[in-house]
Structures are given as C-alpha cells and as structure tokens.
Motif scaffolding. Structure first.
Motif, mmCIF file in Angstrom:
data_model
loop_
_atom_site.group_PDB
_atom_site.id
_atom_site.type_symbol
_atom_site.label_atom_id
_atom_site.label_comp_id
_atom_site.label_asym_id
_atom_site.label_seq_id
_atom_site.Cartn_x
_atom_site.Cartn_y
_atom_site.Cartn_z
ATOM 1 N N ALA A 6 0.831 -1.205 0.000
ATOM 2 C CA ALA A 6 0.000 0.000 0.000
ATOM 3 C C ALA A 6 0.867 1.258 0.000
ATOM 4 O O ALA A 6 0.572 2.228 -0.713
ATOM 5 C CB ALA A 6 -0.939 0.003 1.205
ATOM 6 N N GLY A 7 1.936 1.254 0.779
ATOM 7 C CA GLY A 7 2.842 2.406 0.798
ATOM 8 C C GLY A 7 3.503 2.637 -0.547
ATOM 9 O O GLY A 7 3.620 3.776 -1.018
ATOM 10 N N GLY A 10 0.971 4.032 -2.961
ATOM 11 C CA GLY A 10 0.799 5.460 -2.694
ATOM 12 C C GLY A 10 1.927 6.283 -3.267
ATOM 13 O O GLY A 10 1.714 7.356 -3.846
ATOM 14 N N GLY A 24 -5.606 8.511 -8.380
ATOM 15 C CA GLY A 24 -6.586 7.583 -7.832
ATOM 16 C C GLY A 24 -7.125 6.568 -8.812
ATOM 17 O O GLY A 24 -6.868 5.381 -8.690
ATOM 18 N N ILE A 28 -3.835 4.212 -8.703
ATOM 19 C CA ILE A 28 -3.981 3.585 -7.394
ATOM 20 C C ILE A 28 -5.021 2.470 -7.406
ATOM 21 O O ILE A 28 -4.771 1.390 -6.877
ATOM 22 C CB ILE A 28 -4.296 4.649 -6.324
ATOM 23 C CG1 ILE A 28 -3.093 5.586 -6.174
ATOM 24 C CG2 ILE A 28 -4.639 4.001 -4.993
ATOM 25 C CD1 ILE A 28 -3.338 6.791 -5.305
ATOM 26 N N THR A 46 -10.826 2.914 -0.889
ATOM 27 C CA THR A 46 -9.528 3.144 -0.259
ATOM 28 C C THR A 46 -8.793 4.290 -0.958
ATOM 29 O O THR A 46 -8.180 5.138 -0.308
ATOM 30 C CB THR A 46 -8.676 1.854 -0.308
ATOM 31 O OG1 THR A 46 -9.384 0.834 0.398
ATOM 32 C CG2 THR A 46 -7.316 2.051 0.321
ATOM 33 N N SER A 47 -8.867 4.330 -2.269
ATOM 34 C CA SER A 47 -8.222 5.403 -3.020
ATOM 35 C C SER A 47 -8.814 6.764 -2.659
ATOM 36 O O SER A 47 -8.086 7.723 -2.430
ATOM 37 C CB SER A 47 -8.368 5.147 -4.519
ATOM 38 O OG SER A 47 -7.818 6.199 -5.258
ATOM 39 N N ALA A 49 -10.314 7.577 0.090
ATOM 40 C CA ALA A 49 -9.915 7.907 1.464
ATOM 41 C C ALA A 49 -8.484 8.427 1.513
ATOM 42 O O ALA A 49 -8.163 9.352 2.264
ATOM 43 C CB ALA A 49 -10.062 6.677 2.357
ATOM 44 N N ALA A 50 -7.600 7.847 0.709
ATOM 45 C CA ALA A 50 -6.194 8.244 0.713
ATOM 46 C C ALA A 50 -5.963 9.595 0.053
ATOM 47 O O ALA A 50 -4.998 10.289 0.372
ATOM 48 C CB ALA A 50 -5.358 7.187 0.001
ATOM 49 N N LEU A 51 -6.839 9.982 -0.861
ATOM 50 C CA LEU A 51 -6.615 11.192 -1.648
ATOM 51 C C LEU A 51 -7.274 12.439 -1.062
ATOM 52 O O LEU A 51 -7.408 13.445 -1.756
ATOM 53 C CB LEU A 51 -7.112 10.981 -3.079
ATOM 54 C CG LEU A 51 -6.294 9.966 -3.867
ATOM 55 C CD1 LEU A 51 -6.966 9.634 -5.185
ATOM 56 C CD2 LEU A 51 -4.895 10.478 -4.102
ATOM 57 N N VAL A 55 -2.965 15.208 0.760
ATOM 58 C CA VAL A 55 -2.101 14.424 -0.117
ATOM 59 C C VAL A 55 -1.499 15.270 -1.235
ATOM 60 O O VAL A 55 -0.321 15.175 -1.532
ATOM 61 C CB VAL A 55 -2.874 13.213 -0.694
ATOM 62 C CG1 VAL A 55 -2.055 12.493 -1.731
ATOM 63 C CG2 VAL A 55 -3.269 12.284 0.434
#
Length: 121
Positions: A6-7, A10, A24, A28, A46-47, A49-51, A55
């Motif tokens: 996952a890291g 990213g 995304g 991703i 998940t994408s 949430a991460a973006l 970010v």
C-alpha cells in the motif's frame, strides 16, 4: 506485507499524480486490485480515502509557484469531484465487483488509445 504494498502504491500514485495530474482512478485503483488483493469497490473506496486534502498539497504549492494553476477551473473541477464522487460511490455500491472492474478496464483502454493515437499539438 499488504501495508508495504500500500505504501509503494501510494508513492507511485503520488509521483504519477505530480507528473500527469493522475493518481486515484488511473493508478492507485488498478494497483490496489492487482497487488493488494482488494475488490474494485474496496480499491475505489480506499483510493478516495487516501486522496483527501493533504495528499496533493505540496504538489499544488509547486505548481502554484510556477504559475500553472487556474484557480477558477480548479474550483469547478473540485465541485465536480465532490458531487461526482458521491454519485459514483452510490452507483458502485449497487453493482457487482466484476462489472465495475471490467468497465474500469474498458475505460482505461479507451483513454490509453485516445492518448496514444491522437496527440494534440
């Protein structure tokens, strides 16, 4: 191991986002499906949430300093993303994972063909 993957996803997404303005959906989501074992719905959620906001902040600052940001257009795109992400999430939740994954694959192929075959001046 999934956390390391996952890291790395990213990192790749961040680099490509900074280079091409993508991340995304184009980078991703497919990587999460292929290498992290997520379903299409899990990868999309998940994408997103991460973006969230922080970010892209440093990349935006650099583009702003260089004069490459049209604030009006960015604001309109942001509103579209806000509304579109809600609509897209609602649609995705009701569809089978296989349908989402296949539709996304077709979209990527069409975009890739368009970019590869019709280069603008």
């Amino acid at each position: 191991m999934q956390l390391v993957v996952a890291g790395l996803i990213g990192l790749v997404g961040g680099v490509l986002s900074g280079l091409f303005g993508i991340g995304g959906g184009v980078v991703i989501v497919p990587l999460l499906i292929l290498f992290a074992g997520l379903t299409a719905k899990q990868a999309a959620g998940t994408s997103l949430a991460a973006l969230l906001l922080p970010v892209g902040l440093l990349g935006v600052v650099e583009y702003w300093r260089a004069g490459y940001i049209d604030v009006r257009l960015a604001a309109l795109v942001a509103v579209g993303i806000l509304i579109g992400a809600f609509i897209g999430a609602r649609l995705a939740i009701g569809l089978p994972n296989e349908v989402i994954q296949r539709a996304f694959g077709v979209l990527l192929v069409l975009i890739g063909l368009r970019l590869a075959l019709f280069v603008s001046a």
